[in-house]
Design an enzyme around this catalytic site. Structure first.
Site, PDB file in Angstrom:
ATOM      1  N   THR A  28       5.329  -1.938  -7.495  1.00 20.35           N
ATOM      2  CA  THR A  28       6.083  -1.801  -6.249  1.00 20.35           C
ATOM      3  C   THR A  28       7.377  -2.594  -6.370  1.00 20.35           C
ATOM      4  O   THR A  28       7.350  -3.829  -6.463  1.00 20.35           O
ATOM      5  CB  THR A  28       5.267  -2.307  -5.052  1.00 20.35           C
ATOM      6  OG1 THR A  28       4.057  -1.549  -4.948  1.00 20.35           O
ATOM      7  CG2 THR A  28       6.055  -2.165  -3.754  1.00 20.35           C
ATOM      8  N   LYS A  35       5.373 -10.154  -0.585  1.00 17.72           N
ATOM      9  CA  LYS A  35       6.231  -9.489  -1.566  1.00 17.72           C
ATOM     10  C   LYS A  35       6.548  -8.052  -1.147  1.00 17.72           C
ATOM     11  O   LYS A  35       7.716  -7.658  -1.058  1.00 17.72           O
ATOM     12  CB  LYS A  35       5.554  -9.478  -2.943  1.00 17.72           C
ATOM     13  CG  LYS A  35       6.272  -8.628  -3.989  1.00 17.72           C
ATOM     14  CD  LYS A  35       5.480  -8.527  -5.270  1.00 17.72           C
ATOM     15  CE  LYS A  35       4.287  -7.622  -5.195  1.00 17.72           C
ATOM     16  NZ  LYS A  35       4.643  -6.170  -5.221  1.00 17.72           N
ATOM     17  N   LYS A  74       7.090   4.654  -1.931  1.00 17.04           N
ATOM     18  CA  LYS A  74       6.097   3.569  -1.931  1.00 17.04           C
ATOM     19  C   LYS A  74       6.444   2.542  -0.858  1.00 17.04           C
ATOM     20  O   LYS A  74       5.553   1.980  -0.208  1.00 17.04           O
ATOM     21  CB  LYS A  74       6.039   2.895  -3.311  1.00 17.04           C
ATOM     22  CG  LYS A  74       4.996   1.768  -3.412  1.00 17.04           C
ATOM     23  CD  LYS A  74       3.575   2.266  -3.188  1.00 17.04           C
ATOM     24  CE  LYS A  74       2.542   1.133  -3.135  1.00 17.04           C
ATOM     25  NZ  LYS A  74       2.311   0.481  -4.415  1.00 17.04           N
TER      26      LYS A  74
END
Length: 311
Positions: free
Chosen positions: A94, A238, A170
């Protein structure tokens, strides 16, 4: 194919298992030497993926973030320069779309195909070869990666002929997933304040309109008091941070995402970062002064040793 898998955490290890089952020769690499030993015991190559780079047909990157991906591909390890032209890099990490585009351009300059291919589905589906892949890249990259995608994925969404589109999708998925986990934690903790047991919550809500895949997957962890990390709290500062960075560059306000991020940051600050991401419910429990299953005292009391709570 000879395939290197860089990053043998819960997702990367599952992908490696799926590739082995499909008959590929799999080379693992991870700072966790026990994971590498386990893969070799299950049929993986005895050679390290980075050391064997020149002989590989493909590399699958399943590390934590863009910084680690940069280090593996272009930094200290400089893996890309050791690959044979025509090799494909399948990046399942990601990252921000801009990073994916930059990585693709640098790979292309050396004759290396690059597929921007973030994944979704969790560690169980990874081990079963049933992931969803949000992929973008050139037709040559897709062709080179097809045997890998066939082995690791149940569904492959082909989202464009250039890197970045997969990572953008994503980001959309992670926005929803993070919000849904935080919403689950809020709802199940609220239920407890109303005298509703988590087991009752789980019996009722999955049959009602308020359910979600994340609720049905994560709420049992809370109900069972089991925070063994399938997907850790630390992932979400994150991932949601990436989402908000992308949103900010697009001048897009994402207030619900920002609120969810703050709950994960609070959980990490309380020492829960390595617990399952369902442990974000402990933030709500602490604030409400309630006990969740597996806790021996109210969260507002001193450290709960059974749950690893650090108020």
């Amino acid at each position: 194919m000879k395939i290197g898998v860089i990053g043998l955490g819960s997702m990367g290890y599952g992908i490696a298992q799926s590739l082995l089952r499909s008959g590929h020769q799999v080379y693992g690499s991870d700072i966790n030497t026990e994971a590498v030993k386990r893969l070799r015991a299950q049929g993986g190559s005895k050679a390290d993926a980075i050391a064997a780079a020149h002989d590989l047909n493909a590399i699958v990157i399943v590390v934590l973030n863009a910084e680690q991906t940069e280090e593996v591909l272009f930094g200290k390890n400089d893996l890309v320069s050791r690959l044979t032209p025509g090799t494909v890099v399948v990046m399942c990490v990601t990252v921000a779309p801009d990073f994916a585009r930059s990585a693709a351009q640098r790979c292309s300059a050396l004759g290396i195909h690059f597929l921007d291919a973030p994944i979704s589905g969790g560690s169980v589906k990874a081990a079963e070869g049933r992931l969803s892949v949000m992929a973008s890249g050139t037709q040559d990259a897709f062709a080179a990666a097809r045997p890998i995608l066939d082995a690791m994925a149940e569904t492959v969404f082909e989202l464009g002929d250039g890197a970045g589109a997969g990572s953008a999708m994503k980001a959309v998925n992670q926005m929803l997933a993070g919000i849904h986990i935080a919403a689950m934690a809020e709802a199940i903790s609220f239920a407890v304040t109303q005298g509703i047991e988590p087991a009752t919550f789980l019996r009722v809500i999955p049959s009602c309109a308020g359910t979600s895949w994340m609720l049905e997957n994560r709420a049992p962890h809370v109900a069972e008091g089991d925070y063994t990390p399938r997907s850790a709290i630390d992932i979400w500062p994150k991932d949601l941070g990436i989402v908000l960075d992308v949103a900010r560059k697009s001048k897009f306000a994402a207030p619900v995402t920002a609120a969810a991020l703050q709950q994960f940051i609070a959980a990490a600050g309380m020492g829960l970062g390595r617990e399952d991401d369902a442990a974000v419910a402990k933030v709500y429990a602490h604030n409400a002064g309630i006990k969740l299953p597996g806790q021996t005292r109210n969260m507002s009391d001193s450290a709960d040793r059974e749950t690893g709570w650090r108020p």
